[in-house]
Scaffold this motif. Structure first.
Motif, mmCIF file in Angstrom:
data_model
loop_
_atom_site.group_PDB
_atom_site.id
_atom_site.type_symbol
_atom_site.label_atom_id
_atom_site.label_comp_id
_atom_site.label_asym_id
_atom_site.label_seq_id
_atom_site.Cartn_x
_atom_site.Cartn_y
_atom_site.Cartn_z
ATOM 1 N N LYS A 100 27.761 -10.569 -20.881
ATOM 2 C CA LYS A 100 27.209 -11.615 -19.693
ATOM 3 C C LYS A 100 27.131 -12.843 -20.133
ATOM 4 N N THR A 101 26.230 -12.964 -21.174
ATOM 5 C CA THR A 101 25.859 -14.235 -21.830
ATOM 6 C C THR A 101 27.025 -15.100 -22.277
ATOM 7 N N ILE A 102 27.982 -14.414 -22.719
ATOM 8 C CA ILE A 102 29.085 -15.171 -23.672
ATOM 9 C C ILE A 102 29.951 -15.527 -22.518
ATOM 10 N N ALA A 103 30.095 -14.665 -21.466
ATOM 11 C CA ALA A 103 30.924 -14.973 -20.226
ATOM 12 C C ALA A 103 30.391 -16.145 -19.503
ATOM 13 N N ASP A 104 29.170 -16.148 -19.498
ATOM 14 C CA ASP A 104 28.538 -17.482 -18.717
ATOM 15 C C ASP A 104 28.601 -18.853 -19.539
ATOM 16 N N LYS A 105 28.554 -18.714 -20.850
ATOM 17 C CA LYS A 105 28.694 -19.871 -21.668
ATOM 18 C C LYS A 105 30.015 -20.188 -21.568
ATOM 19 N N LEU A 106 30.999 -19.254 -21.520
ATOM 20 C CA LEU A 106 32.608 -19.831 -21.462
ATOM 21 C C LEU A 106 32.924 -20.409 -20.047
ATOM 22 N N LYS A 107 32.168 -19.889 -19.105
ATOM 23 C CA LYS A 107 32.662 -20.261 -17.865
ATOM 24 C C LYS A 107 31.849 -21.679 -17.520
ATOM 25 N N ALA A 108 30.752 -21.907 -18.174
ATOM 26 C CA ALA A 108 30.046 -23.315 -18.193
ATOM 27 C C ALA A 108 31.008 -24.342 -19.112
ATOM 28 N N LYS A 109 31.909 -23.766 -19.805
ATOM 29 C CA LYS A 109 32.885 -24.814 -20.621
ATOM 30 C C LYS A 109 34.337 -24.705 -19.819
#
Length: 121
Positions: A80-89
């Motif tokens: 979930k954390t990596i998905a949120d970081k990539l969606k922010a970019k």
């Protein structure tokens, strides 16, 4: 000297990376997974520029104390954390690199969590 298990792991890892590089014509980021006996690490790597775009792990300061560091719940949180970081970019399409690991247990939980939170692979 390396044992036979280590050699088969390295061969499997090398074979998968070769397939990822030969198939990845869209130049997507590679989501690389590494796990040790206690911790799990994930990196989104741009292979053209040789840079890490985003990362998440079970040793980060954000990791909740209520979750075991090495387990399915911890891997779900990391996905979930990596998905949120990539969606922010504004990155949604990636290539999932298992390394030499098999797709079950902790790794599968991480992949499913990343897919549920918006990544496509």
């Amino acid at each position: 000297m390396m044992s036979r298990l280590d050699l088969s792991f390295c061969r499997r890892q090398r074979r998968r990376r070769f397939k990822i590089r030969s198939i990845n014509h869209d130049n997507r980021l590679r989501l690389s997974v590494f796990k040790s006996n206690k911790f799990v690490y994930v990196q989104a790597i741009d292979d053209e520029q040789h840079k890490t775009i985003a990362s998440a792990s079970s040793i980060s300061k954000d990791f909740p104390d209520s979750i075991k560091t090495y387990g399915v719940e911890g891997c779900k949180w990391i996905g979930k954390t990596i998905a949120d970081k990539l969606k922010a970019k504004k990155i949604t399409k990636i290539v999932f690199d298992l390394g030499g690991w098999q797709m079950h247990g902790c790794i599968k939980a991480l992949a499913d969590s990343a897919r549920e939170n918006g990544l496509e692979f």
